[in-house]
Design a protein around this motif. Structure first.
Motif, PDB file in Angstrom:
ATOM      1  N   ASN A   1       0.822  -1.204   0.000  1.00  0.00           N
ATOM      2  CA  ASN A   1       0.000   0.000   0.000  1.00  0.00           C
ATOM      3  C   ASN A   1       0.864   1.265   0.000  1.00  0.00           C
ATOM      4  O   ASN A   1       0.762   2.099   0.892  1.00  0.00           O
ATOM      5  CB  ASN A   1      -0.926   0.008   1.225  1.00  0.00           C
ATOM      6  CG  ASN A   1      -1.940   1.135   1.162  1.00  0.00           C
ATOM      7  OD1 ASN A   1      -2.328   1.575   0.085  1.00  0.00           O
ATOM      8  ND2 ASN A   1      -2.357   1.616   2.328  1.00  0.00           N
TER       9      ASN A   1
ATOM     10  N   LYS B   1       2.022   4.989  -0.848  1.00  0.00           N
ATOM     11  CA  LYS B   1       1.206   6.186  -1.038  1.00  0.00           C
ATOM     12  C   LYS B   1       1.682   6.922  -2.295  1.00  0.00           C
ATOM     13  O   LYS B   1       1.513   6.439  -3.399  1.00  0.00           O
ATOM     14  CB  LYS B   1       1.276   7.044   0.210  1.00  0.00           C
ATOM     15  CG  LYS B   1       0.658   6.313   1.424  1.00  0.00           C
ATOM     16  CD  LYS B   1       0.730   7.126   2.682  1.00  0.00           C
ATOM     17  CE  LYS B   1       0.129   6.340   3.850  1.00  0.00           C
ATOM     18  NZ  LYS B   1       0.230   7.064   5.128  1.00  0.00           N
ATOM     19  N   ASP B   2       2.277   8.046  -2.133  1.00  0.00           N
ATOM     20  CA  ASP B   2       2.694   8.785  -3.330  1.00  0.00           C
ATOM     21  C   ASP B   2       3.986   8.241  -3.927  1.00  0.00           C
ATOM     22  O   ASP B   2       4.255   8.411  -5.114  1.00  0.00           O
ATOM     23  CB  ASP B   2       2.860  10.271  -2.999  1.00  0.00           C
ATOM     24  CG  ASP B   2       3.820  10.499  -1.842  1.00  0.00           C
ATOM     25  OD1 ASP B   2       3.977   9.578  -1.020  1.00  0.00           O
ATOM     26  OD2 ASP B   2       4.417  11.587  -1.773  1.00  0.00           O
ATOM     27  N   ARG B   3       4.817   7.551  -3.097  1.00  0.00           N
ATOM     28  CA  ARG B   3       6.095   7.049  -3.572  1.00  0.00           C
ATOM     29  C   ARG B   3       6.331   5.640  -3.053  1.00  0.00           C
ATOM     30  O   ARG B   3       5.825   5.263  -1.996  1.00  0.00           O
ATOM     31  CB  ARG B   3       7.256   7.953  -3.112  1.00  0.00           C
ATOM     32  CG  ARG B   3       7.154   9.369  -3.621  1.00  0.00           C
ATOM     33  CD  ARG B   3       8.452  10.115  -3.406  1.00  0.00           C
ATOM     34  NE  ARG B   3       8.878  10.759  -4.650  1.00  0.00           N
ATOM     35  CZ  ARG B   3      10.113  11.159  -4.885  1.00  0.00           C
ATOM     36  NH1 ARG B   3      11.055  10.978  -3.999  1.00  0.00           N
ATOM     37  NH2 ARG B   3      10.418  11.737  -6.018  1.00  0.00           N
TER      38      ARG B   3
ATOM     39  N   ARG C   1       8.771   3.305  -1.283  1.00  0.00           N
ATOM     40  CA  ARG C   1       9.898   3.517  -0.360  1.00  0.00           C
ATOM     41  C   ARG C   1      10.814   2.293  -0.392  1.00  0.00           C
ATOM     42  O   ARG C   1      10.415   1.199   0.006  1.00  0.00           O
ATOM     43  CB  ARG C   1       9.378   3.777   1.040  1.00  0.00           C
ATOM     44  CG  ARG C   1       8.520   5.044   1.150  1.00  0.00           C
ATOM     45  CD  ARG C   1       7.606   5.012   2.348  1.00  0.00           C
ATOM     46  NE  ARG C   1       6.641   3.908   2.235  1.00  0.00           N
ATOM     47  CZ  ARG C   1       5.709   3.627   3.148  1.00  0.00           C
ATOM     48  NH1 ARG C   1       5.615   4.354   4.247  1.00  0.00           N
ATOM     49  NH2 ARG C   1       4.884   2.615   2.973  1.00  0.00           N
TER      50      ARG C   1
ATOM     51  N   ASN D   1       9.534   7.607  -9.122  1.00  0.00           N
ATOM     52  CA  ASN D   1       8.581   7.490  -8.018  1.00  0.00           C
ATOM     53  C   ASN D   1       9.140   6.666  -6.850  1.00  0.00           C
ATOM     54  O   ASN D   1       8.405   6.256  -5.955  1.00  0.00           O
ATOM     55  CB  ASN D   1       7.281   6.843  -8.499  1.00  0.00           C
ATOM     56  CG  ASN D   1       7.487   5.425  -8.996  1.00  0.00           C
ATOM     57  OD1 ASN D   1       8.561   5.087  -9.490  1.00  0.00           O
ATOM     58  ND2 ASN D   1       6.457   4.597  -8.861  1.00  0.00           N
TER      59      ASN D   1
ATOM     60  N   GLU E   1      11.620   6.489  -3.523  1.00  0.00           N
ATOM     61  CA  GLU E   1      12.376   7.216  -2.494  1.00  0.00           C
ATOM     62  C   GLU E   1      13.309   6.211  -1.827  1.00  0.00           C
ATOM     63  O   GLU E   1      12.852   5.269  -1.177  1.00  0.00           O
ATOM     64  CB  GLU E   1      11.426   7.825  -1.467  1.00  0.00           C
ATOM     65  CG  GLU E   1      12.142   8.551  -0.339  1.00  0.00           C
ATOM     66  CD  GLU E   1      11.166   9.091   0.693  1.00  0.00           C
ATOM     67  OE1 GLU E   1      10.652  10.215   0.510  1.00  0.00           O
ATOM     68  OE2 GLU E   1      10.897   8.362   1.673  1.00  0.00           O
TER      69      GLU E   1
END
Length: 349
Positions: free
Chosen positions: A182, A184-186, A188, A213, A215
């Motif tokens: 899940n 979110k914006d990136r 990890r 996308n 991090e």
């Protein structure tokens, strides 16, 4: 039960940052289970000096007896020994521990680490250590390889020992969480280890550069830090952080990648799996055999291109939640209590 552990891979003090806690973790679990454990730490002073390992005076430190030797166990080595050789099971780890146990004519189980494979295959050790190590394996009642990969390597060298050889992996001593994919914006991504060549952290940084996308967080320190920071300004470098903080970072990450080579085992991979990361290790190294490609994690080679392809495979993988469930089920069988007690059981001594 009285357990005797013979190894130079054991921390005498808590602040020994670069002394692996692998065997200490086993000892802690055995003591929790009610066993009495004594450790004999035979130490070559010259070897410790060359490898920049901490050197302590010969003597008793809690349940550890440190014994220093200038020469590799010549003469009556037992004359320096103060710890009584009264035990139900003797476990010898690392080449020096295994040779020491054999010199004492103990009834013991020999544990194979990556250092053993180096001694057995590097010509520099052929004059003395290789022969002594082989004699010790021959006399050992059982041989415990620290990973499936090491068992394969060892038995290719000495198939005659197959009947008494088994795998004794480590286990996680942290709570295991069940997670779903899940981001979110990136996405990890986390990598963690000493900043040295064989960890291949530079390849991870370069591969992640292809994904806008992603991090990337990099945990650790070491001689290659300046070079790693020059590769890209995008990764977040945390420096060396305490174990609890590493676990927290894993819990916050989606993917863990460490394409390290010449690992004896690699507890960090199990910890990442326990924290619900999709975990990537190197093919034919570390926890390959526990991690099965595309089933409960991914395997990669150590090139930038292959690491990049592996990340693409993860992103495009259809059933990430099914894979994470497999990860959870796998790691539930590799808890510290289960693996430590199974180790004792499989010795059969």
């Amino acid at each position: 039960m009285k357990i005797l552990v013979i190894t130079d891979l054991y921390p005498i003090k808590d602040d020994e940052i670069y002394t692996p806690k692998t065997i200490l973790n086993f000892v802690n679990e055995w003591e929790k289970a009610g066993h009495e454990v004594k450790i004999i730490k035979p130490n070559f002073i010259l070897n410790s000096f060359l490898r920049k390992k901490p050197i302590y005076k010969s003597g008793i430190y809690g349940n550890v007896e440190n014994i220093n030797y200038w020469l590799p166990f010549l003469g009556k080595i037992q004359n320096k020994l103060k710890t009584p050789l009264k035990y139900d099971i003797a476990l010898a780890h690392m080449p020096s521990g295994i040779i020491f146990a054999n010199k004492l004519k103990l009834n013991f189980c020999a544990a194979v680490h990556n250092s053993d494979i180096e001694v057995l295959t590097n010509p520099i050790y052929s004059i003395y250590f290789k022969n002594e190590l082989y004699k010790a394996y021959k006399n050992a009642k059982k041989i415990a390889c620290r990973s499936f990969v090491l068992k394969d390597k060892f038995l290719k060298l000495y198939p005659e020992f197959s009947e008494k050889t088994f795998v004794a992996p480590s286990g996680v001593n942290t709570d295991i969480i069940k997670r779903e994919w899940n981001p979110k914006d990136r996405i990890r991504v986390l990598t963690c280890g000493q900043f040295i060549d064989r960890k291949n952290i530079d390849k991870v940084i370069q591969a992640c550069e292809f994904f806008p996308n992603i991090e990337l967080t990099v945990i650790g320190s070491g001689k290659n830090e300046k070079e790693l920071r020059k590769i890209s300004s995008k990764p977040i470098f945390t420096g060396q952080i305490v174990h609890d903080e590493v676990i927290k970072k894993m819990r916050e990450s989606d993917i863990f990648i460490l394409p390290s080579v010449n690992e004896t085992f690699g507890m960090v991979y199990l910890e990442a799996m326990a924290m619900g990361c999709i975990t990537v290790c190197t093919k034919g190294d570390g926890v390959d055999g526990i991690i099965k490609d595309g089933e409960n994690g991914f395997l990669t080679s150590t090139t930038v291109e292959e690491i990049k392809k592996t990340i693409e495979n993860i992103i495009n993988f259809n059933d990430k939640n099914g894979l994470l469930l497999n990860t959870y089920n796998t790691i539930s069988e590799y808890t510290a209590p289960k693996t430590s007690l199974n180790y004792i059981k499989l010795t059969g001594i």
